[in-house]
Scaffold this motif. Structure first.
Motif, PDB file in Angstrom:
ATOM      1  N   ARG A 255       0.701  -1.272  -0.062  1.00 52.65           N
ATOM      2  CA  ARG A 255       0.119  -0.025   0.026  1.00 52.65           C
ATOM      3  C   ARG A 255       0.913   1.185  -0.075  1.00 52.65           C
ATOM      4  O   ARG A 255       1.827   1.356   0.901  1.00 52.65           O
ATOM      5  CB  ARG A 255      -0.966  -0.085   1.188  1.00 52.65           C
ATOM      6  CG  ARG A 255      -1.874  -1.134   1.253  1.00 52.65           C
ATOM      7  CD  ARG A 255      -2.358  -1.412   2.801  1.00 52.65           C
ATOM      8  NE  ARG A 255      -3.114  -0.208   3.249  1.00 52.65           N
ATOM      9  CZ  ARG A 255      -4.335   0.429   2.955  1.00 52.65           C
ATOM     10  NH1 ARG A 255      -5.109  -0.180   2.288  1.00 52.65           N
ATOM     11  NH2 ARG A 255      -4.804   1.557   3.788  1.00 52.65           N
TER      12      ARG A 255
ATOM     13  N   GLU B 156      -6.097   3.926   6.137  1.00 50.74           N
ATOM     14  CA  GLU B 156      -5.395   3.014   7.000  1.00 50.74           C
ATOM     15  C   GLU B 156      -3.960   2.823   6.864  1.00 50.74           C
ATOM     16  O   GLU B 156      -3.550   3.300   5.764  1.00 50.74           O
ATOM     17  CB  GLU B 156      -5.951   1.535   6.798  1.00 50.74           C
ATOM     18  CG  GLU B 156      -7.441   1.486   7.198  1.00 50.74           C
ATOM     19  CD  GLU B 156      -7.806   1.530   8.484  1.00 50.74           C
ATOM     20  OE1 GLU B 156      -7.075   1.057   9.309  1.00 50.74           O
ATOM     21  OE2 GLU B 156      -8.848   2.209   8.909  1.00 50.74           O
ATOM     22  N   PRO B 157      -3.194   2.541   7.919  1.00 55.24           N
ATOM     23  CA  PRO B 157      -1.788   2.579   7.528  1.00 55.24           C
ATOM     24  C   PRO B 157      -1.203   2.037   6.277  1.00 55.24           C
ATOM     25  O   PRO B 157      -1.771   0.812   5.883  1.00 55.24           O
ATOM     26  CB  PRO B 157      -1.233   1.945   8.803  1.00 55.24           C
ATOM     27  CG  PRO B 157      -2.205   2.016   9.780  1.00 55.24           C
ATOM     28  CD  PRO B 157      -3.345   2.214   8.968  1.00 55.24           C
TER      29      PRO B 157
ATOM     30  N   VAL C   2       1.068   7.669   9.202  1.00 54.04           N
ATOM     31  CA  VAL C   2      -0.029   6.900   8.685  1.00 54.04           C
ATOM     32  C   VAL C   2       1.121   5.560   7.910  1.00 54.04           C
ATOM     33  O   VAL C   2       0.591   4.844   6.998  1.00 54.04           O
ATOM     34  CB  VAL C   2      -0.757   7.479   7.300  1.00 54.04           C
ATOM     35  CG1 VAL C   2      -1.765   8.379   8.031  1.00 54.04           C
ATOM     36  CG2 VAL C   2       0.179   7.979   6.333  1.00 54.04           C
TER      37      VAL C   2
ATOM     38  N   LYS D  31       3.233   2.302   8.542  1.00 53.70           N
ATOM     39  CA  LYS D  31       3.259   1.077   9.373  1.00 53.70           C
ATOM     40  C   LYS D  31       4.672   0.861   9.978  1.00 53.70           C
ATOM     41  O   LYS D  31       5.650   1.308   8.986  1.00 53.70           O
ATOM     42  CB  LYS D  31       2.911  -0.134   8.406  1.00 53.70           C
ATOM     43  CG  LYS D  31       1.415  -0.450   7.644  1.00 53.70           C
ATOM     44  CD  LYS D  31       1.397  -1.748   7.082  1.00 53.70           C
ATOM     45  CE  LYS D  31       0.150  -1.716   6.301  1.00 53.70           C
ATOM     46  NZ  LYS D  31       0.068  -3.232   5.395  1.00 53.70           N
TER      47      LYS D  31
END
Length: 309
Positions: A146, A204-205, A224, A226
């Motif tokens: 992502r 989301e992260p 943001v 991870k």
């Protein structure tokens, strides 16, 4: 030949079109007859004396970092290109593209995409390679990961969205309201309007933040990423101490010419996987207007100089 040179640092008025000698390629160089040259933010930084690679000792200096055109001559050691070949290149700072003929190392040059004209091809090299190296070489992006791309509608950003999607990544991007549909059409999975939304509230992260904006946008991006992810910027070096606390990797980089990477991008363009957006074109004599437009207007895609027919 004609070239746009600066003899001192300053505003657009320091750029002058002059007659200079046509260069002769050394053993590992080619001479490109320039048909079009891209206009990039770094050109203005060089003109203003704010880019450390170009200093007073380098003046007078020809601006411009990427071109499209035809091979006009080749050095004795060059076997990869023939006279008349259609090519494009991201140039090293040793040579500037705002001129009718430019030298380039053979390993900086790639065959022009068959599906593009000279203007479209000139828009690709610096921005395309900057996106490629930021996402993959520095960001380590791969299929299934992502990524959040800040500034997805700009020159580098619009390539980054498409290259990330082709790699199999999930892509979010921040843009203005007017650019939502544009980046959605490029393939972005999540489009965040930075004027009305805070990206950290809606995403989301992610494994990678690719920062093309800097400032407080970069500072907020730490929230943001991870653990084990990365924050990579083309602008300023992210806070390494904060990154260590969060167990993430950070970096700031400057893109480097790479003919083989450019050839891969050309193939993606010809396969229809990456499209090139040219926001506007200017004549070589209008270079001041072109740089001003890039700085002051809301540009979607790239600005290009038409150097020759």
């Amino acid at each position: 030949m004609q070239a746009v040179r600066i003899h001192r640092f300053g505003g657009p008025e320091v750029m002058t079109i002059e007659e200079i000698d046509r260069p002769i390629p050394s053993a590992n160089e080619v001479l490109i007859k320039v048909l079009a040259a891209s206009v990039n933010p770094v050109d203005a930084k060089m003109r203003e004396g704010k880019y450390p690679v170009v200093t007073e000792k380098d003046l007078p200096y020809v601006l411009g970092r990427d071109v499209s055109g035809q091979i006009a001559a080749a050095g004795d050691n060059v076997s990869s290109f023939l006279i008349g070949d259609d090519v494009f290149a991201f140039l090293s700072p040793d040579h500037g593209g705002y001129e009718e003929f430019v030298l380039a190392r053979a390993d900086e040059v790639a065959t022009m995409p068959k599906s593009l004209d000279a203007v479209g091809a000139a828009a690709v090299p610096l921005a395309g390679i900057t996106a490629w190296q930021g996402l993959f070489d520095h960001g380590g992006l791969r299929s299934g990961k992502r990524v959040l791309i800040h500034g997805g509608a700009g020159g580098v950003g619009h390539f980054a969205i498409q290259l990330a999607k082709d790699k199999g990544a999930w892509v979010a991007t921040t843009v203005s309201t007017a650019d939502r549909e544009f980046v959605s059409d490029l393939g972005a999975d999540l489009v965040i309007d930075y004027k009305s939304e805070k990206f950290e509230d809606v995403i989301e992260p992610v494994d990678l933040v690719f920062d093309l904006i800097g400032g407080e946008t970069q500072d907020r991006s730490f929230d943001v990423v991870k653990p084990g992810g990365a924050l990579i910027s083309t602008l300023k070096e992210p806070d390494k101490a904060r990154a260590a606390e969060l167990s993430i990797r950070v970096g700031r980089y400057t893109a480097q010419p790479n003919g083989s990477q450019l050839q891969e991008i050309a193939e993606l363009i010809d396969q229809g996987k990456v499209k090139v957006v040219v926001a506007g074109t200017f004549k070589l004599s209008e270079v001041g207007q072109a740089q001003t437009a890039l700085k002051e207007n809301h540009i979607r895609g790239k600005v290009v100089l038409k150097v020759a027919d």
